[in-house]
Design an enzyme around this catalytic site. Structure first.
Site, mmCIF file in Angstrom:
data_model
loop_
_atom_site.group_PDB
_atom_site.id
_atom_site.type_symbol
_atom_site.label_atom_id
_atom_site.label_comp_id
_atom_site.label_asym_id
_atom_site.label_seq_id
_atom_site.Cartn_x
_atom_site.Cartn_y
_atom_site.Cartn_z
ATOM 1 N N GLU B 49 0.815 -1.228 0.000
ATOM 2 C CA GLU B 49 0.000 0.000 0.000
ATOM 3 C C GLU B 49 0.843 1.270 0.000
ATOM 4 O O GLU B 49 0.406 2.305 -0.496
ATOM 5 C CB GLU B 49 -0.957 0.007 1.204
ATOM 6 C CG GLU B 49 -2.068 -1.032 1.117
ATOM 7 C CD GLU B 49 -1.666 -2.386 1.698
ATOM 8 O OE1 GLU B 49 -0.464 -2.591 1.994
ATOM 9 O OE2 GLU B 49 -2.563 -3.241 1.852
ATOM 10 N N PHE B 111 -10.844 -7.405 14.623
ATOM 11 C CA PHE B 111 -9.816 -7.826 13.683
ATOM 12 C C PHE B 111 -9.547 -6.729 12.650
ATOM 13 O O PHE B 111 -10.477 -6.198 12.041
ATOM 14 C CB PHE B 111 -10.255 -9.116 12.972
ATOM 15 C CG PHE B 111 -9.243 -9.592 11.970
ATOM 16 C CD1 PHE B 111 -7.967 -9.989 12.378
ATOM 17 C CD2 PHE B 111 -9.540 -9.617 10.615
ATOM 18 C CE1 PHE B 111 -7.019 -10.404 11.454
ATOM 19 C CE2 PHE B 111 -8.594 -10.038 9.690
ATOM 20 C CZ PHE B 111 -7.336 -10.433 10.112
ATOM 21 N N GLN B 112 -8.291 -6.382 12.483
ATOM 22 C CA GLN B 112 -7.848 -5.344 11.546
ATOM 23 C C GLN B 112 -8.504 -3.995 11.795
ATOM 24 O O GLN B 112 -8.757 -3.228 10.863
ATOM 25 C CB GLN B 112 -8.047 -5.796 10.096
ATOM 26 C CG GLN B 112 -7.118 -6.968 9.762
ATOM 27 C CD GLN B 112 -7.018 -7.260 8.293
ATOM 28 O OE1 GLN B 112 -7.955 -7.024 7.527
ATOM 29 N NE2 GLN B 112 -5.887 -7.793 7.883
ATOM 30 N N LYS B 161 -17.205 -0.973 6.936
ATOM 31 C CA LYS B 161 -17.726 -1.974 6.015
ATOM 32 C C LYS B 161 -19.255 -1.928 5.919
ATOM 33 O O LYS B 161 -19.827 -2.020 4.827
ATOM 34 C CB LYS B 161 -17.275 -3.365 6.468
ATOM 35 C CG LYS B 161 -17.569 -4.461 5.465
ATOM 36 C CD LYS B 161 -16.855 -5.759 5.833
ATOM 37 C CE LYS B 161 -16.989 -6.769 4.694
ATOM 38 N NZ LYS B 161 -16.253 -8.012 4.980
ATOM 39 N N MET B 477 24.279 8.789 1.528
ATOM 40 C CA MET B 477 24.138 10.090 2.172
ATOM 41 C C MET B 477 24.507 10.004 3.655
ATOM 42 O O MET B 477 25.156 10.894 4.203
ATOM 43 C CB MET B 477 22.706 10.615 1.991
ATOM 44 C CG MET B 477 22.503 12.016 2.514
ATOM 45 S SD MET B 477 23.622 13.201 1.742
ATOM 46 C CE MET B 477 22.610 13.803 0.407
HETATM 47 C C1 LIG Z 1 12.598 5.730 5.101
HETATM 48 C C2 LIG Z 1 13.876 6.381 5.398
HETATM 49 N N1 LIG Z 1 14.762 5.789 6.241
HETATM 50 C C3 LIG Z 1 15.954 6.389 6.489
HETATM 51 C C4 LIG Z 1 16.283 7.572 5.911
HETATM 52 C C5 LIG Z 1 17.625 8.235 6.190
HETATM 53 N N2 LIG Z 1 18.425 8.278 4.959
HETATM 54 C C6 LIG Z 1 18.497 9.404 4.192
HETATM 55 S S1 LIG Z 1 19.405 9.176 2.802
HETATM 56 C C7 LIG Z 1 19.757 7.594 3.225
HETATM 57 C C8 LIG Z 1 20.617 6.733 2.342
HETATM 58 C C9 LIG Z 1 19.939 6.349 1.100
HETATM 59 O O1 LIG Z 1 20.720 5.336 0.517
HETATM 60 P P1 LIG Z 1 20.633 5.047 -1.043
HETATM 61 O O2 LIG Z 1 19.233 4.837 -1.439
HETATM 62 O O3 LIG Z 1 21.566 3.964 -1.363
HETATM 63 O O4 LIG Z 1 21.075 6.433 -1.677
HETATM 64 P P2 LIG Z 1 22.538 7.094 -1.784
HETATM 65 O O5 LIG Z 1 22.619 8.147 -0.728
HETATM 66 O O6 LIG Z 1 23.557 6.014 -1.589
HETATM 67 O O7 LIG Z 1 22.582 7.691 -3.141
HETATM 68 C C10 LIG Z 1 19.151 7.255 4.436
HETATM 69 C C11 LIG Z 1 19.272 5.945 5.110
HETATM 70 C C12 LIG Z 1 15.318 8.162 5.058
HETATM 71 N N3 LIG Z 1 15.529 9.340 4.470
HETATM 72 N N4 LIG Z 1 14.150 7.535 4.804
#
Ligand SMILES: Cc1ncc(C[n+]2csc(CCOP(=O)(O)OP(=O)(O)O)c2C)c(N)n1
Ligand SMILES: [Mg+2]
Lengths: 177, 582
Positions: B49, B111-112, B161, B477
């Site tokens: 979803e 439920f749910q 529902k 990042m």
């Molecule tokens: C759902 C979620 N969890 C954690 C983060 C923290 N976060 C920001 S950028 C990042 C790394 C993303 O890794 P990737 O998709 O490999 O991108 P890259 O920076 O390597 O290009 C994380 C963990 C986030 N923004 N969103």
């Protein structure tokens, strides 16, 4: 603490109080009192919200409240232009030696005795929050053992009303998106 | 006419002009799925979803229309929460429809059961639990009205529902009952004149263009204003494409990873005209030292944004579309009466910054593949004509920086929330909203693994999206922050490049899988991916694992502390920091 009082008209629908309360926690707004009650229109409720102005941007509170779809009107009441009242029920332990003095204090604050027992009484006080605080300070010497306050309600002085400039026309229906 | 609540729901969606909905059924929403079969709605069966929510967002970003997603009660509904929060932060108009347990069971831990209106109240513009089947048409009409007007945003309608099963009378259009919903009217003309005067008198003005410009479809008016007022333009992460990057007055993106010229221009300007932008911390850096010499004209449809972070000198609450039209007219009158603005030396200065401190990276032949190079080649091969969708991380910033955008609604990303996993489902929604156009997701290896299963949906639906995975083997990042602010103590950021094998994974999902690990092959691999027309094409780009995103303003720092990065010499960095301003 600098407080601000907001009078808020809301639609009387389920979840509205939760929405308003949720807004305060989400935006980290500090409120010191909140009271809700019906109005002369059964579809509308009125909230009085007292905001801690030292820690909270009141202008933001006002604008964010107005964005809630079920909020009809928000006005800020300046203390000098408003009548502010709060109801308190105060249970006090009675020391027989100080009984007369206690009743004197109650009289001077126009608090009435609504329950009387051998060693406790319950006082009912209706006054401004500031005056209520003063009463409680006086009573503290006697041993206040239970306190309940309604939170403040307020209304503007003079002929103006909160509904004066309210636009009751329904919004236009947009059928396309 | 007598219908069930479920039929009323489906007819309401049809009457509202909805053509596509993204969803996944379950017990509580089952009654609605029966009339969907025989309706004119195209239902896209997602695999999660969250994907339905982001697809609705992608559709809305790409088309300007309201995106719709549907889920069942409990876990189905809670799976939508991330997408709703994302849409709320980025003001994306979507309507979410959720099933709920029957009214008599609400509150019993049935439920749910989940209190989805309670859960989503802080992340929706509005929501409603419908308790009367006769209200369904009005609830739907109101949801679309609220989602799409004023400052757009997500709206959730929760349908028990028994309400979907009950009989009711169908009629359309319903009358809406929204006495407290306020949409700002036209602002006072004198404010527009003040803004025009400020623009004409300014010697160092900047247009700070935000996402509101895209949402209000007012990019052409921004261009007219910029050219009339001879004012350089910055486009935020939410507004990339709202002003063409090739325009001589374009400074690029401001903020934490903004172009030097854009960041410096905001710091040094004497007037900021903020258009549908919200002085977000990622743009301002340390707020107290942001744009210290600037007067501010702030135009926004949301009164609560005015003065939230930066107090404006001229506050204009209104729809940018009409405000900008009026402002252009007022600007013409102002120029006719008092002459053209004198910004020539300012434009010369900002041009100098663009030349001296461009976005710089080095792609050595035979060296590791640079993510910036892939974006640059994609930009060149597509002529800036693609709809680019990004995940969240380094790849997102490289895409926003290096793709040369030419038009609005060609950049789709998760700005305010920074939701990893946004790209693939949002690209799916964009492709459905704009069939026949080229949709390219630039995704991280970390992000892709959060929602990549929607490739199955895309393959089955025959959606030829391109998914370029920038596989650096890291949560890049976060790795960059650990490198810079935790003395290279890397903690839980290594993903590895080999698992999963993205080529095999793509093929398993019925997509075309390709791999590229050197700069020399980028063009040919991209061309191959772009030529796939019936299913998604996925490219595993093995990008340099230690590449950083620069420039960078460290979080919480003043924008004046901007770091140009390793491609610049110490002398250049010094000169950039000690900028001389007329
Ligand atoms: C759902 C979620 N969890 C954690 C983060 C923290 N976060 C920001 S950028 C990042 C790394 C993303 O890794 P990737 O998709 O490999 O991108 P890259 O920076 O390597 O290009 C994380 C963990 C986030 N923004 N969103
Ligand atoms: Mg990565």
């Amino acid at each position: 603490m600098r407080t601000h009082t907001l009078s808020v008209l809301v639609e009387n629908k389920p979840g509205v109080l939760a929405h308003v309360a949720g807004l305060f926690s989400r935006r980290a707004f500090n409120i010191t009192a909140l009271s809700v009650g019906p109005t002369s229109d059964p579809k509308v409720s009125r909230m009085t919200i007292v905001v801690d102005g030292d820690s909270t941007p009141v202008d933001q509170v006002h604008k964010q409240l107005e964005k809630l779809v079920r909020v009809l009107k928000v006005t800020e009441l300046e203390p000098e232009e408003a009548i502010e009242r709060e109801l308190a029920l105060i249970k006090v332990r009675v020391n027989p030696d100080l009984r007369a003095e206690l009743l004197d204090v109650a009289t001077s604050f126009r608090a009435s005795v609504v329950d009387l027992n051998p060693d406790t009484i319950v006082l009912e006080a209706v006054c401004s929050p500031g005056r209520l605080d003063a009463l409680l300070t006086q009573l503290a010497r006697h041993g206040t053992c239970e306190l309940v306050r309604t939170g403040m309600i307020a209304i503007s002085r003079g002929g103006e009303t909160i509904t004066d400039d309210m636009d009751s026309a329904p919004p236009e229906l947009a059928l396309t998106h | 006419m007598e219908v069930t609540g479920a039929q009323a729901l489906v007819r309401s969606l049809e009457s509202q002009g909805v053509d596509v909905v993204f969803g996944l059924p379950g017990g509580a929403i089952l009654p609605a799925y029966d009339p969907i079969r025989s309706s004119s709605l195209r239902h896209i069966l997602v695999r999660h979803e969250q994907g339905a929510g982001h697809a609705a967002e992608g559709y809305a970003w790409a088309t300007g229309r309201v995106g719709v997603c549907i889920a069942t009660s409990g876990p189905g509904a809670t799976n939508l929460v991330t997408a709703l929060a994302d849409a709320y932060m980025d003001s994306v108009p979507i309507v979410a429809i959720t099933g709920q347990v029957p009214t008599a069971m609400i509150g019993t831990d049935a439920f749910q059961e989940s209190d989805i209106t309670g859960i989503t109240s802080p992340v929706t513009k509005h929501n409603e639990l419908v308790t009367d089947p006769a209200r369904i048409p009005a609830a739907i009409a109101e949801a679309f009205h609220i989602a799409s007007t004023g400052r757009p945003g997500p709206v959730l309608v929760d349908l028990p529902k028994d309400i979907l099963q009950a009989q009711t009378t169908w009629s359309w259009p319903p009358s809406m009952d929204l006495p407290g919903y306020k949409i700002p009217g036209a602002p006072e003309g004198s404010l527009i004149e003040q803004a025009a005067r400020a623009l004409r008198e300014a010697r160092r003005p900047v247009l700070y263009v935000g996402g509101g410009v895209v949402k209000s479809d007012s990019a052409p008016a921004v261009r007219e204003l910029a050219e009339l007022a001879r004012t350089p333009v910055t486009t935020t992460l939410m507004a990339r494409g709202a002003f063409p990057d090739s325009h001589p007055l374009a400074l690029g993106m401001p903020g934490m990873h903004g172009a030097y010229a854009a960041v410096a221009a905001l710091q040094e300007c004497d007037l900021i005209v903020a258009l549908g932008a919200r002085f977000d911390d990622r743009v301002t850096g340390q707020l107290a030292s942001f744009a210290p010499k600037a007067k501010v004209v702030h135009v926004d449809i949301d009164p609560a944004e005015i003065g939230k972070n930066r107090r404006p000198d001229v506050a204009i609450v209104g729809d940018l579309r009409t405000v900008l039209t009026d402002l252009v007219t007022a600007m013409r009158a102002e120029i006719d009466a008092n002459g053209a603005p004198d910004t020539a030396s300012w434009v010369t200065l900002t041009d100098g910054w663009k030349r001296s401190y461009p976005l710089r990276y080095s792609q050595e032949a035979g060296g590791p593949l640079k993510p910036q190079h892939v974006v640059e080649r994609l930009s060149a091969l597509t002529g800036g004509d693609a709809i680019v969708v990004a995940g969240v991380g380094q790849h997102q910033m490289h895409a926003a920086q290096h793709y040369r955008f030419t038009k609005p609604r060609s950049w789709i990303n998760s700005g305010g929330a920074g939701t990893m996993g946004f790209a693939v489902p949002a690209a799916m929604g964009a492709q459905i909203g704009r069939p026949g156009e080229l949709v390219v997701a630039i995704d991280g290896d970390g992000c892709f693994q959060m929602t990549g299963q929607e490739l199955a949906t895309c393959a089955i639906e025959g959606l030829p999206i391109k998914v370029l995975i920038f596989n650096n083997g890291f949560l890049g990042m976060v790795r960059q922050w650990q490198e810079l602010f935790y003395e290279e103590r890397y903690s839980e950021v290594h993903l590895g490049t080999a698992i999963p094998d993205y080529v095999k994974l793509a093929e398993a999902y019925g997509c075309v899988g390709l791999r590229c690990d050197n700069a020399g092959d980028v063009d040919s691999v991209l061309e191959k991916a772009l030529s796939v027309s019936d299913v998604p094409a996925v490219v595993d780009f093995r990008t340099h694992d230690a590449e950083g995103v620069f420039p960078m303003v460290p979080a919480g720092h003043a924008n004046d502390d901007i770091v140009l990065g390793p491609e610049f010499t110490a002398a250049e960095q010094q000169a950039a920091t000690r900028k001389e301003v007329i």
